[in-house]
Design an enzyme around this catalytic site. Structure first.
Site, short mmCIF file in Angstrom:
data_model
loop_
_atom_site.label_atom_id
_atom_site.label_comp_id
_atom_site.label_asym_id
_atom_site.label_seq_id
_atom_site.Cartn_x
_atom_site.Cartn_y
_atom_site.Cartn_z
CB CYS A 42 -0.93 0.01 1.21
SG CYS A 42 -2.17 -1.31 1.16
CG ASP A 281 -4.91 -9.20 -1.37
OD1 ASP A 281 -5.50 -9.10 -0.27
OD2 ASP A 281 -4.20 -8.31 -1.85
CE LYS A 359 -19.93 22.35 4.63
NZ LYS A 359 -20.11 23.54 3.76
CD1 TRP A 432 -23.92 19.17 20.74
CD2 TRP A 432 -24.28 16.97 20.72
NE1 TRP A 432 -24.88 18.90 21.68
CE2 TRP A 432 -25.13 17.56 21.69
CE3 TRP A 432 -24.32 15.58 20.54
CZ2 TRP A 432 -26.00 16.80 22.47
CZ3 TRP A 432 -25.20 14.84 21.31
CH2 TRP A 432 -26.03 15.44 22.26
#
Length: 443
Positions: A42, A281, A359, A432
Site C-alpha cells: 500500500c 488476497d 455536513k 457534539w
C-alpha cells in the site's frame, strides 16, 4: 510438522511467523515468486511520488531476518502445481528454470493477486506498467522521475489508479484518468465520489469517465492511448483495472475456488481439503456485517487472517470475527474513508434501510482552520443499527470512520453512538462531534 507457505508477503509471512512462535519445532519452508518478502504494497504510490525515497522502508522483515527464525526461504520460486493426495507441490526455480517437488504436512496458500491486463493492442510497447509488486514500484518510480516523461495516462479509477494520479501530481506530470464506469472508486457511494472527482479536477487531473480504452500506439514505446472517443498523448501508461486471485496453479487440485478464482475458506482459514489453509488476497474472507463470505483484497484482512491461519495450523481453532471492508484513501487535499455496507450493498441484500448525508466540521469555528466533513450513514430502518459509514473532508475523516467501524463491529445503533462519550476540546472536535451529528440525524 513441516509447513510449506506459498507466497511470502502479507498473509503468508504472518502465518509463518505465528506458527514459528507457537511451535518451535515446526519446519517452515516459504516459496515466493518475487524478489522481496513481507512488504507494505500500500506504500508503493508514495514511493513512486518520492514522498518515501527509500523502498526498503516498506519491507517489514528481510529474508535474512526470517531465516534467523529458522525458516527456509526461497525467493524467485513459483509453485506451479499442488497435489493434495500426495501432499506435494511442484516448484519452478525462476532463475535456473529447474523444476522439483517438495512435500508438506500442512500447506498455506497465500499467493495474492495478479493485475488484470486485457489484451489491448500495443500492450507490448515500453512504458506501459502495472503497480502490484515492489518490483513494479521500483520500475515505475525510475520511469516517472524522468524529465522527458510528461504525459501520464492512468487506465482505471480505483484505489491504485487514484493514488498514482496523486503521486504523478506531486511529480508535476500532466495526468489523465480514463475510467470505463460513470464514476471513480465505486466502493464509495456517489455523494462521496462526486466530491473526490471535483478535487481531482481542481488539481488539474483530466477525468475521462464512461470511456473505453482500445489500445496503444507508438514506435517502440507508448506515444498515444486510443479509446472509443479519441486518442491522447502518453509518455507513460499505468494499467489499474483491478486484480484477480493468483490461483491458476490450483486448477485440478480439488481445492474449492469461488467463481472469481478466490480460494473458498471457512472462518478458521481452512480450505475444503484437510491440512490446506489459505488467506489474503487470493482467498475469500468472512464479511461480518453482510454475514457471508466476500472477496475483499485488503492488507488488513491478509495480516489478520494469516495470523489466525498460523495459530490454527499449530492446533488452535480461532475463528475470524470478520471484516467490514474498512478502507481509506488520500486524494490530494481530501481524505476519504468507508466501512461496512455501501448503499448499493444494502440494496443488493434487499435490506430495509435508511440513509443520512450530513455536513459537519472537524472542530468548532472559533478555533482556527476549521474544515468541513461530510458523512453518510446507512442504517437498518427498524432497529437503527449502523450498517455502513462513509466520509470525506480535508482532515479528521479517517479516524472518525474508525469510530464507526468499532460501532458496526459491536452492533451499535445510531442512538447508541449518538450519545457515546467522545473527546471534546476546540482544537480537535466540538462538544457534539461530527460522529454525533451524523448519528443524531438518522430518522
Amino acid at each position: 510438522m513441516k509447513l510449506i507457505v506459498i507466497g511470502g508477503v502479507a498473509a503468508g509471512m504472518s502465518a509463518a511467523s505465528k506458527l514459528s512462535r507457537m511451535d518451535k519445532d515446526a519446519q517452515i519452508t516459504v516459496y515466493e515468486r518475487g524478489s522481496f518478502l513481507s512488504y507494505g504494497a500500500c506504500g508503493l504510490p508514495y514511493y513512486v511520488s518520492g514522498e518515501n525515497d527509500d523502498y526498503t522502508k516498506m519491507i517489514a522483515r528481510t529474508k535474512e531476518q526470517f531465516e534467523s527464525m529458522g525458516m527456509e526461504i526461497h525467493l524467485r520460486h513459483e509453485v506451479v502445481k499442488v497435489v493434495p493426495e500426495k501432499k506435494q507441490v511442484m516448484i519452478r526455480d525462476l532463475e535456473s528454470k529447474r523444476m522439483f517437488l517438495d512435500s508438506y504436512d500442512k500447506l498455506m496458500i497465500a499467493t495474492g493477486t495478479h493485475p488484470i491486463v486485457p489484451p489491448f493492442s500495443g500492450r507490448e510497447l515500453e512504458n506501459i506498467h502495472v503497480l502490484k509488486t515492489l518490483e513494479d514500484g521500483i520500475r515505475l518510480q525510475e520511469i516517472a522521475s524522468r524529465q522527458d516523461v510528461r504525459n501520464v495516462v492512468i487506465v482505471g479509477g480505483g484505489y491504485i489508479g487514484i493514488e498514482v494520479a496523486e503521486a504523478m501530481g506531486h511529480l508535476g506530470k500532466n495526468i489523465r484518468v480514463i475510467e470505463l464506469s460513470d464514476r471513480i472508486m465505486r466502493t464509495f457511494d456517489q455523494e462521496i465520489t462526486d466530491m473526490a472527482e471535483d478535487e481531482l479536477r481542481k488539481q488539474g487531473v483530466q477525468l475521462n469517465l464512461n470511456e473505453k480504452v482500445q489500445g496503444f500506439t507508438g514506435e517502440g514505446k507508448v506515444a498515444k492511448v486510443q479509446t472509443d472517443r479519441g486518442e491522447y498523448e502518453a509518455d507513460l501508461v499505468l494499467l489499474s483495472l483491478g486484480v484477480k486471485p493468483a490461483t491458476g496453479f490450483l486448477d485440478g487440485s480439488g481445492i474449492a475456488l469461488a467463481e472469481n478464482g478466490a480460494v473458498v475458506i471457512d472462518r478458521e482459514m481452512r480450505t475444503n481439503i484437510e491440512d490446506i489453509y489459505s488467506a489474503g488476497d487470493c482467498a475469500l474472507v468472512y464479511n461480518k456485517v453482510m454475514e457471508e463470505n466476500s472477496y475483499i483484497p485488503l492488507g488488513t484482512n491478509a495480516n489478520k487472517c494469516g495470523r489466525l491461519a498460523g495459530a490454527n495450523m499449530a492446533g488452535d481453532h480461532q475463528k475470524y470475527v470478520g471484516t467490514l471492508g474498512s478502507a481509506a484513501i488520500k486524494v490530494f487535499d481530501l481524505e476519504m474513508a468507508r466501512t461496512g455496507m455501501s448503499e448499493d450493498d444494502a440494496k443488493k441484500l434487499n435490506m430495509d434501510y435508511t440513509t443520512v448525508f450530513v455536513k459537519s466540521a472537524d472542530h468548532p469555528g472559533y478555533y482556527p482552520n476549521q474544515t468541513p466533513i461530510w458523512i453518510k450513514l446507512i442504517c437498518e430502518k427498524r432497529t437503527r443499527r449502523i450498517l455502513g459509514a462513509q466520509a470525506i473532508g480535508n482532515k479528521g475523516v479517517v479516524l472518525r470512520i474508525d469510530i464507526f467501524a468499532v460501532a458496526i463491529h459491536a452492533n451499535m445503533t445510531a442512538d447508541d453512538l449518538g450519545m457515546a462519550d467522545l473527546c471534546y476540546a476546540p482544537p480537535f472536535a466540538g462538544v457534539w462531534d461530527a460522529v454525533h451529528i451524523a448519528c443524531n440525524a438518522v430518522k
